[in-house]
Design an enzyme around this catalytic site. Structure first.
Site, PDB file in Angstrom:
ATOM      1  CG  ASN A 141      33.197  41.521  43.982  1.00 32.09           C
ATOM      2  OD1 ASN A 141      33.477  42.128  42.950  1.00 32.09           O
ATOM      3  ND2 ASN A 141      33.594  41.928  45.165  1.00 32.09           N
ATOM      4  CB  THR A 142      37.343  39.154  41.200  1.00 30.54           C
ATOM      5  OG1 THR A 142      38.717  38.993  41.523  1.00 30.54           O
ATOM      6  CG2 THR A 142      37.158  40.282  40.212  1.00 30.54           C
ATOM      7  CG  HIS A 143      38.203  41.813  47.784  1.00 31.63           C
ATOM      8  ND1 HIS A 143      37.835  43.137  47.853  1.00 31.63           N
ATOM      9  CD2 HIS A 143      39.035  41.594  48.829  1.00 31.63           C
ATOM     10  CE1 HIS A 143      38.416  43.701  48.901  1.00 31.63           C
ATOM     11  NE2 HIS A 143      39.142  42.784  49.509  1.00 31.63           N
ATOM     12  CG  ASP A 149      27.125  37.538  51.964  1.00 35.23           C
ATOM     13  OD1 ASP A 149      27.644  38.679  51.842  1.00 35.23           O
ATOM     14  OD2 ASP A 149      27.491  36.712  52.829  1.00 35.23           O
ATOM     15  CB  ALA A 150      23.075  41.077  52.550  1.00 35.25           C
ATOM     16  N   GLY A 151      26.528  41.214  52.816  1.00 34.19           N
ATOM     17  CA  GLY A 151      27.612  41.884  53.518  1.00 34.19           C
ATOM     18  C   GLY A 151      28.623  42.499  52.558  1.00 34.19           C
TER      19      GLY A 151
HETATM   20  C1  GRF Z   1      40.620  44.433  40.552  1.00 32.22           C
HETATM   21  O1  GRF Z   1      41.809  44.231  41.286  1.00 32.22           O
HETATM   22  C2  GRF Z   1      39.402  44.184  41.395  1.00 32.22           C
HETATM   23  O2  GRF Z   1      39.550  43.129  42.293  1.00 32.22           O
HETATM   24  C3  GRF Z   1      39.290  45.488  42.130  1.00 32.22           C
HETATM   25  O3  GRF Z   1      39.565  46.468  41.167  1.00 32.22           O
HETATM   26  C4  GRF Z   1      40.429  45.899  40.186  1.00 32.22           C
HETATM   27  C5  GRF Z   1      39.769  46.072  38.858  1.00 32.22           C
HETATM   28  O4  GRF Z   1      40.694  45.940  37.826  1.00 32.22           O
HETATM   29  N1  GRF Z   1      38.006  45.643  42.757  1.00 32.22           N
HETATM   30  P1  GRF Z   1      40.246  45.928  36.294  1.00 32.22           P
HETATM   31  O5  GRF Z   1      39.257  47.056  36.099  1.00 32.22           O
HETATM   32  O6  GRF Z   1      39.626  44.598  36.006  1.00 32.22           O
HETATM   33  O7  GRF Z   1      41.510  46.153  35.524  1.00 32.22           O
END
Ligand code: GRF
Length: 218
Positions: free
Chosen positions: A124-126, A158-160
């Site tokens: 996941n990217t955050h 993970d689950a968190g």
């Molecule tokens: C990203 O910054 C992601 O980390 C966050 O929401 C945004 C999604 O952007 N959860 P996009 O839909 O990829 O333009």
């Protein structure tokens, strides 16, 4: 007790020419687009085989359709329980036989069934430098806190909530006149590059998860 080393589930490039990615989205899909653009080059080592979403009518799905990629949508409200929804998402992913599932702005937490199938190969990217500012409002929380460096984190889910082992991070400065929007846009530019770089390395080189440490390579 230290956790055992988990070996990458991605197959070596000699066994499969291109890693199969399923990408999950909930919104504009600019991170998805960055992956689609990268995968146009066969040497990237991965291809997007399907895009899943938790809602209709989003630009992320339109991007997939324009690229000729299969899509699936499962809305939580169409299921009796959250567990049933989770099983449906898991089954749809499974039908595309992914090597790696990428949450790119997917605004739902994975449940037990999903993690049972994809634990260790769901990233996941955050939009924050974890472990600071987990949750739904990473960029806003960083700005509110007054940090001078913000950024993005790619982690193994993970689950968190945003607690999994970190694969990659990218930092950007916070400017004095930033709003949540300007900061999040700056983060997203760095985030897209980080995502493309890290997913490509995972696909081409494989990776191991050793406790909290993620390393590229066999
Ligand atoms: C990203 O910054 C992601 O980390 C966050 O929401 C945004 C999604 O952007 N959860 P996009 O839909 O990829 O333009």
């Amino acid at each position: 007790m230290p956790k055992p080393t988990r070996r990458s589930p991605l197959r070596p490039s000699s066994a499969r020419s291109s890693a199969r990615l399923v990408v999950l989205v909930s919104g504009s899909g600019t991170n998805l687009q960055a992956l689609l653009d990268a995968t146009a080059d066969p040497s990237y080592g991965a291809s997007v085989v399907a895009v899943g979403a938790d809602r209709d009518g989003i630009e992320g799905l339109a991007r997939a359709e324009r690229a000729g990629i299969s899509t699936f949508v499962h809305r939580v409200r169409d299921f009796g329980t959250r567990e049933d929804w989770d099983v449906a998402v898991t089954d749809s992913c499974r039908s595309f036989e992914p090597d790696l599932v990428v949450s790119a702005g997917f605004m739902k937490l994975a449940g037990a069934a999903f993690l049972e199938s994809y634990g260790g190969r769901y990233v996941n990217t955050h939009p924050a430098l974890l472990p600071s500012f987990p949750g739904m409002h990473g960029a806003a929380d960083a700005l509110e806190h007054g940090v001078k460096l913000a950024g993005a984190t790619l982690f193994v889910v993970d689950a968190g909530v945003d607690t999994g082992p970190i694969v990659a991070q990218s930092a950007v400065p916070v400017e004095d006149d930033d709003t949540v929007e300007t900061l999040h846009e700056r983060i997203k530019v760095a985030e897209r590059q980080m995502l493309v770089d890290a997913v490509g390395r995972m696909a081409r080189e494989g990776f191991t998860i050793d406790g909290r440490r993620v390393r590229f390579g066999p």
